[in-house]
Design a protein around this motif. Structure first.
Motif, PDB file in Angstrom:
ATOM      1  N   ALA A  28       0.849  -1.190   0.000  1.00  0.00           N
ATOM      2  CA  ALA A  28       0.000   0.000   0.000  1.00  0.00           C
ATOM      3  C   ALA A  28       0.886   1.241   0.000  1.00  0.00           C
ATOM      4  CB  ALA A  28      -0.897   0.000   1.232  1.00  0.00           C
ATOM      5  N   PRO A  29       0.392   2.363  -0.566  1.00  0.00           N
ATOM      6  CA  PRO A  29       1.197   3.584  -0.567  1.00  0.00           C
ATOM      7  C   PRO A  29       1.681   3.997   0.826  1.00  0.00           C
ATOM      8  CG  PRO A  29      -0.653   3.851  -2.041  1.00  0.00           C
ATOM      9  CD  PRO A  29      -0.848   2.528  -1.319  1.00  0.00           C
ATOM     10  N   SER A  30       0.872   3.767   1.859  1.00  0.00           N
ATOM     11  CA  SER A  30       1.306   4.163   3.206  1.00  0.00           C
ATOM     12  C   SER A  30       2.480   3.312   3.669  1.00  0.00           C
ATOM     13  CB  SER A  30       0.144   4.052   4.194  1.00  0.00           C
ATOM     14  OG  SER A  30      -0.309   2.713   4.260  1.00  0.00           O
ATOM     15  N   THR A  31       2.515   2.036   3.287  1.00  0.00           N
ATOM     16  CA  THR A  31       3.633   1.162   3.635  1.00  0.00           C
ATOM     17  C   THR A  31       4.891   1.602   2.912  1.00  0.00           C
ATOM     18  OG1 THR A  31       2.091  -0.667   3.916  1.00  0.00           O
ATOM     19  CG2 THR A  31       4.410  -1.235   3.678  1.00  0.00           C
ATOM     20  N   ILE A  32       4.752   1.959   1.644  1.00  0.00           N
ATOM     21  CA  ILE A  32       5.899   2.429   0.870  1.00  0.00           C
ATOM     22  C   ILE A  32       6.417   3.738   1.449  1.00  0.00           C
ATOM     23  CG2 ILE A  32       6.599   3.302  -1.390  1.00  0.00           C
ATOM     24  CD1 ILE A  32       4.721   1.146  -2.558  1.00  0.00           C
ATOM     25  N   GLY A  33       5.500   4.621   1.870  1.00  0.00           N
ATOM     26  CA  GLY A  33       5.917   5.877   2.494  1.00  0.00           C
ATOM     27  C   GLY A  33       6.703   5.630   3.766  1.00  0.00           C
ATOM     28  N   SER A  34       6.258   4.677   4.572  1.00  0.00           N
ATOM     29  CA  SER A  34       6.988   4.339   5.807  1.00  0.00           C
ATOM     30  C   SER A  34       8.380   3.809   5.468  1.00  0.00           C
ATOM     31  CB  SER A  34       6.223   3.282   6.611  1.00  0.00           C
ATOM     32  OG  SER A  34       4.975   3.788   7.002  1.00  0.00           O
ATOM     33  N   TRP A  35       8.460   2.964   4.439  1.00  0.00           N
ATOM     34  CA  TRP A  35       9.754   2.427   4.034  1.00  0.00           C
ATOM     35  C   TRP A  35      10.675   3.545   3.550  1.00  0.00           C
ATOM     36  CZ3 TRP A  35      12.006   2.050  -0.952  1.00  0.00           C
ATOM     37  CH2 TRP A  35      13.166   1.280  -1.006  1.00  0.00           C
ATOM     38  N   LEU A  36      10.142   4.454   2.729  1.00  0.00           N
ATOM     39  CA  LEU A  36      10.954   5.549   2.218  1.00  0.00           C
ATOM     40  C   LEU A  36      11.460   6.458   3.343  1.00  0.00           C
ATOM     41  CD1 LEU A  36       8.925   6.528  -0.968  1.00  0.00           C
ATOM     42  CD2 LEU A  36      11.202   5.486  -0.901  1.00  0.00           C
ATOM     43  N   ARG A  37      10.607   6.720   4.334  1.00  0.00           N
ATOM     44  CA  ARG A  37      11.043   7.569   5.453  1.00  0.00           C
ATOM     45  C   ARG A  37      12.137   6.911   6.277  1.00  0.00           C
ATOM     46  NH1 ARG A  37       5.671   8.892   5.038  1.00  0.00           N
ATOM     47  NH2 ARG A  37       4.978   7.259   6.471  1.00  0.00           N
ATOM     48  N   GLY A  38      12.253   5.590   6.193  1.00  0.00           N
ATOM     49  CA  GLY A  38      13.298   4.878   6.924  1.00  0.00           C
ATOM     50  C   GLY A  38      14.652   4.892   6.236  1.00  0.00           C
ATOM     51  N   LEU A  39      14.701   5.349   4.988  1.00  0.00           N
ATOM     52  CA  LEU A  39      15.967   5.390   4.260  1.00  0.00           C
ATOM     53  C   LEU A  39      16.871   6.477   4.814  1.00  0.00           C
ATOM     54  CD1 LEU A  39      14.785   4.984   0.560  1.00  0.00           C
ATOM     55  CD2 LEU A  39      15.739   3.235   2.062  1.00  0.00           C
ATOM     56  N   ARG A  40      18.149   6.213   4.807  1.00  0.00           N
ATOM     57  CA  ARG A  40      19.150   7.180   5.238  1.00  0.00           C
ATOM     58  C   ARG A  40      19.980   7.596   4.032  1.00  0.00           C
ATOM     59  NH1 ARG A  40      16.010   7.947   8.412  1.00  0.00           N
ATOM     60  NH2 ARG A  40      15.879   7.050  10.466  1.00  0.00           N
ATOM     61  N   TRP A  41      20.893   8.526   4.236  1.00  0.00           N
ATOM     62  CA  TRP A  41      21.692   9.076   3.147  1.00  0.00           C
ATOM     63  C   TRP A  41      22.404   7.983   2.367  1.00  0.00           C
ATOM     64  CZ3 TRP A  41      22.160  13.132   0.234  1.00  0.00           C
ATOM     65  CH2 TRP A  41      23.329  13.336  -0.496  1.00  0.00           C
ATOM     66  N   HIS A  42      23.043   7.056   3.059  1.00  0.00           N
ATOM     67  CA  HIS A  42      23.789   6.012   2.354  1.00  0.00           C
ATOM     68  C   HIS A  42      22.862   5.095   1.563  1.00  0.00           C
ATOM     69  CE1 HIS A  42      22.750   3.840   6.065  1.00  0.00           C
ATOM     70  NE2 HIS A  42      22.878   2.734   5.356  1.00  0.00           N
ATOM     71  N   ASN A  43      21.628   4.890   2.047  1.00  0.00           N
ATOM     72  CA  ASN A  43      20.668   4.080   1.287  1.00  0.00           C
ATOM     73  C   ASN A  43      20.299   4.763  -0.027  1.00  0.00           C
ATOM     74  OD1 ASN A  43      19.262   3.630   4.446  1.00  0.00           O
ATOM     75  ND2 ASN A  43      20.257   1.955   3.348  1.00  0.00           N
ATOM     76  N   VAL A  44      20.120   6.066   0.025  1.00  0.00           N
ATOM     77  CA  VAL A  44      19.788   6.815  -1.187  1.00  0.00           C
ATOM     78  C   VAL A  44      20.943   6.743  -2.176  1.00  0.00           C
ATOM     79  CG1 VAL A  44      19.225   9.112  -2.100  1.00  0.00           C
ATOM     80  CG2 VAL A  44      18.198   8.328   0.042  1.00  0.00           C
ATOM     81  N   ARG A  45      22.168   6.841  -1.701  1.00  0.00           N
ATOM     82  CA  ARG A  45      23.342   6.717  -2.575  1.00  0.00           C
ATOM     83  C   ARG A  45      23.397   5.331  -3.215  1.00  0.00           C
ATOM     84  NH1 ARG A  45      24.432  11.042  -4.578  1.00  0.00           N
ATOM     85  NH2 ARG A  45      22.290  11.208  -4.012  1.00  0.00           N
ATOM     86  N   GLN A  46      23.042   4.287  -2.445  1.00  0.00           N
ATOM     87  CA  GLN A  46      23.031   2.927  -2.986  1.00  0.00           C
ATOM     88  C   GLN A  46      21.971   2.798  -4.083  1.00  0.00           C
ATOM     89  OE1 GLN A  46      22.365   0.947   0.746  1.00  0.00           O
ATOM     90  NE2 GLN A  46      24.514   0.347   0.955  1.00  0.00           N
ATOM     91  N   LEU A  47      20.787   3.330  -3.831  1.00  0.00           N
ATOM     92  CA  LEU A  47      19.728   3.279  -4.836  1.00  0.00           C
ATOM     93  C   LEU A  47      20.105   4.081  -6.077  1.00  0.00           C
ATOM     94  CD1 LEU A  47      16.613   3.594  -2.514  1.00  0.00           C
ATOM     95  CD2 LEU A  47      17.342   1.568  -3.784  1.00  0.00           C
ATOM     96  N   ASP A  48      20.793   5.196  -5.878  1.00  0.00           N
ATOM     97  CA  ASP A  48      21.250   5.994  -7.005  1.00  0.00           C
ATOM     98  C   ASP A  48      22.248   5.207  -7.850  1.00  0.00           C
ATOM     99  OD1 ASP A  48      21.109   8.347  -8.469  1.00  0.00           O
ATOM    100  OD2 ASP A  48      22.781   9.270  -7.393  1.00  0.00           O
ATOM    101  N   ALA A  49      23.129   4.456  -7.207  1.00  0.00           N
ATOM    102  CA  ALA A  49      24.095   3.634  -7.936  1.00  0.00           C
ATOM    103  C   ALA A  49      23.381   2.544  -8.737  1.00  0.00           C
ATOM    104  CB  ALA A  49      25.100   3.009  -6.972  1.00  0.00           C
ATOM    105  N   VAL A  50      22.366   1.933  -8.160  1.00  0.00           N
ATOM    106  CA  VAL A  50      21.586   0.919  -8.870  1.00  0.00           C
ATOM    107  C   VAL A  50      20.895   1.540 -10.077  1.00  0.00           C
ATOM    108  CG1 VAL A  50      19.560  -0.580  -8.699  1.00  0.00           C
ATOM    109  CG2 VAL A  50      21.254  -0.566  -6.865  1.00  0.00           C
ATOM    110  N   SER A  51      20.337   2.726  -9.903  1.00  0.00           N
ATOM    111  CA  SER A  51      19.663   3.411 -10.995  1.00  0.00           C
ATOM    112  C   SER A  51      20.632   3.724 -12.135  1.00  0.00           C
ATOM    113  CB  SER A  51      19.018   4.697 -10.477  1.00  0.00           C
ATOM    114  OG  SER A  51      18.412   5.411 -11.515  1.00  0.00           O
TER     115      SER A  51
END
Length: 126
Positions: A28-51
């Motif tokens: 559900a969108p609310s679950t995805i929002g909770s997951w996204l709010r749990g990301l930290r700076w290094h997680n975003v960098r990892q996702l950026d590398a995957v992208s």
């Protein structure tokens, strides 16, 4: 985002077609929002590398511009991502009188592909 969504509301894209055969269940969108709010700076960098890696592989398979040796036109433009609530850090009102974020996006004119928020990739094209 890999399926073309740019906001949590676009999670409905995952509910179409053969998605049920590919994934065990959709969130559900609310679950995805909770997951996204749990990301930290290094997680975003990892996702950026995957992208970046995914984009490079897609281009090697022919999903990029028809002429890779030719010039690329990068269109820089802003967009408005509406948010609700007064506690959204960095959100503000723009000329549209809509509360939201106003990121700058870099788009390849030849493919329509959004390469990312301008400044995030620091000019690196893969």
């Amino acid at each position: 985002m890999l399926a073309g969504g740019d906001s949590i509301d676009d999670t409905a894209v995952r509910r179409a077609g053969a998605t049920g055969k590919l994934f065990d269940k959709t969130r559900a969108p609310s679950t995805i929002g909770s997951w996204l709010r749990g990301l930290r700076w290094h997680n975003v960098r990892q996702l950026d590398a995957v992208s970046r890696e995914l984009s490079a592989r897609l281009w090697r398979c022919g999903a990029g511009p028809a002429d890779l040796a030719g010039p690329l036109t990068i269109d820089l433009d802003s967009t408005i991502v509406q948010v609700y609530g007064r506690g959204k850090q960095g959100a503000g009102f723009g000329y549209t009188k809509v509360r939201g974020y106003h990121p700058q996006l870099a788009t390849l004119a030849e493919t329509g592909q959004v390469t990312g928020p301008s400044g995030e990739r620091r000019g690196v094209m893969t």
